[in-house]
Design a protein around this motif. Structure first.
Motif, mmCIF file in Angstrom:
data_model
loop_
_atom_site.group_PDB
_atom_site.id
_atom_site.type_symbol
_atom_site.label_atom_id
_atom_site.label_comp_id
_atom_site.label_asym_id
_atom_site.label_seq_id
_atom_site.Cartn_x
_atom_site.Cartn_y
_atom_site.Cartn_z
ATOM 1 N N ARG A 99 -3.003 -7.831 0.406
ATOM 2 C CA ARG A 99 -4.305 -8.012 -0.266
ATOM 3 C C ARG A 99 -4.856 -6.667 -0.763
ATOM 4 O O ARG A 99 -5.204 -6.526 -1.931
ATOM 5 N N VAL A 100 -4.899 -5.679 0.125
ATOM 6 C CA VAL A 100 -5.455 -4.369 -0.261
ATOM 7 C C VAL A 100 -4.547 -3.685 -1.297
ATOM 8 O O VAL A 100 -5.023 -3.081 -2.257
ATOM 9 N N MET B 20 -3.612 -11.267 -4.212
ATOM 10 C CA MET B 20 -4.835 -10.974 -3.466
ATOM 11 C C MET B 20 -5.473 -12.247 -2.935
ATOM 12 O O MET B 20 -5.869 -12.328 -1.766
ATOM 13 N N TRP C 108 -5.179 -5.115 -4.634
ATOM 14 C CA TRP C 108 -6.466 -4.599 -5.130
ATOM 15 C C TRP C 108 -6.298 -3.184 -5.695
ATOM 16 O O TRP C 108 -6.834 -2.848 -6.753
ATOM 17 N N ILE D 203 0.855 -1.201 0.000
ATOM 18 C CA ILE D 203 0.000 0.000 0.000
ATOM 19 C C ILE D 203 0.890 1.249 0.000
ATOM 20 O O ILE D 203 1.776 1.381 0.847
ATOM 21 N N PRO E 266 -11.098 -2.380 -8.267
ATOM 22 C CA PRO E 266 -12.384 -2.805 -8.841
ATOM 23 C C PRO E 266 -13.443 -2.993 -7.772
ATOM 24 O O PRO E 266 -13.159 -3.482 -6.688
ATOM 25 N N GLU E 267 -14.685 -2.599 -8.098
ATOM 26 C CA GLU E 267 -15.777 -2.646 -7.116
ATOM 27 C C GLU E 267 -16.571 -3.957 -7.201
ATOM 28 O O GLU E 267 -16.945 -4.515 -6.196
#
Lengths: 156, 102
Positions: free
Chosen positions: A107-108, A138, A111, A33, A117-118
């Motif tokens: 994981r985040v 992920m 993403w 992140i 993506p939603e």
């Protein structure tokens, strides 16, 4: 990887050789992140407060990275089970909680690399040769997270 | 001859608190957790239990609010405490912010 009985209040796990390789490989990706991703407030904050938050998170990630190196390099972390292609290892609850933070960062972060993506369709739309490793990271980090969350839930 | 330094009285923590604007000390800040499609529900529950010391039922209630309503106000605190909680939640990579309660 599955939970087994741990000694002296620790959480015990049994992990197959192939799973161990996956775990070590995915952990190498930490941190993912970006430091400026997290915002203190949605409705405006003082710049100095935001800067302090970013510094604190960056420091935390650096510390986590060092701790991760130590964990990955610890000789007796994984003990081979005789006659099997699997290993045993144990974690204190605080270590399991810390490992959860690390895995969730991966994981985040993966993403985010996929463009946040939603919906399921957006995930598939984001899939390409270039982005495939982020899907992999992920999913793999998520699998290990769930085992740790359940182990911690049963322990408390 | 070396001068003897005049003893200085430095403000202690209590005095420092007094010098802070009243608005920062009042519990006028909301700690909000926002929904995202990436954090697992069980993980979010675990984080709420760990950070706030809540029981599973309360943690799940807030997690479901996040999931169904897009956000949940977790606590109302002073600026300092709200910052602390936001930092703790962000350590776990949750989407959390603090907002001034109007």
């Amino acid at each position: 990887m599955k939970q087994i009985k741990g000694a002296r209040g620790r959480l015990g796990f049994q992990i197959e050789r192939s799973e161990k390789r996956l775990l070590l490989e995915v952990l190498q990706l930490y941190p993912m992140i970006p430091a400026d991703h997290q915002k203190l407030s949605k409705t405006g904050q003082r710049d100095e407060d935001q800067q302090l938050l970013e510094e604190a998170l960056a420091e935390q990630r650096l510390e986590n990275r060092k701790q991760l190196e130590a964990m990955l390099n610890a000789r007796n972390r994984f003990r081979k089970i005789k006659g099997k292609e699997s290993y045993q290892f144990s974690l204190k609850t605080s270590e399991a909680d810390w490992l959860l933070q690390v895995l969730n960062d991966i994981r985040v972060g993966s993403w985010l690399k996929l463009g946040s993506p939603e919906k399921t369709d957006d995930f598939f739309a984001a899939l390409s040769e270039k982005t495939a490793p982020y899907f992999w990271a992920m999913e793999v980090s998520g699998q290990f997270q769930m085992i740790l969350v359940h182990a911690l839930g049963k322990h408390s | 001859m070396v001068d003897t330094a005049t003893p200085q009285i430095l403000p202690d923590i209590e005095q420092d608190e007094k010098s802070k604007p009243e608005s920062e000390l009042e519990p006028g800040y909301l700690v909000v957790c926002w929904n995202d499609p990436v954090n697992f529900m069980e993980y979010v529950t675990h984080v709420f239990q760990t950070v706030f010391g809540w029981n599973k039922q309360k943690a799940e209630h807030h997690m479901m609010q996040v999931h169904n309503q897009g956000k949940s106000v977790l606590v109302r605190e002073s600026m300092e405490k709200a910052e602390h909680y936001v930092h703790q939640l962000q350590k776990y990579s949750l989407h959390a912010t603090m907002e001034r309660d109007k």
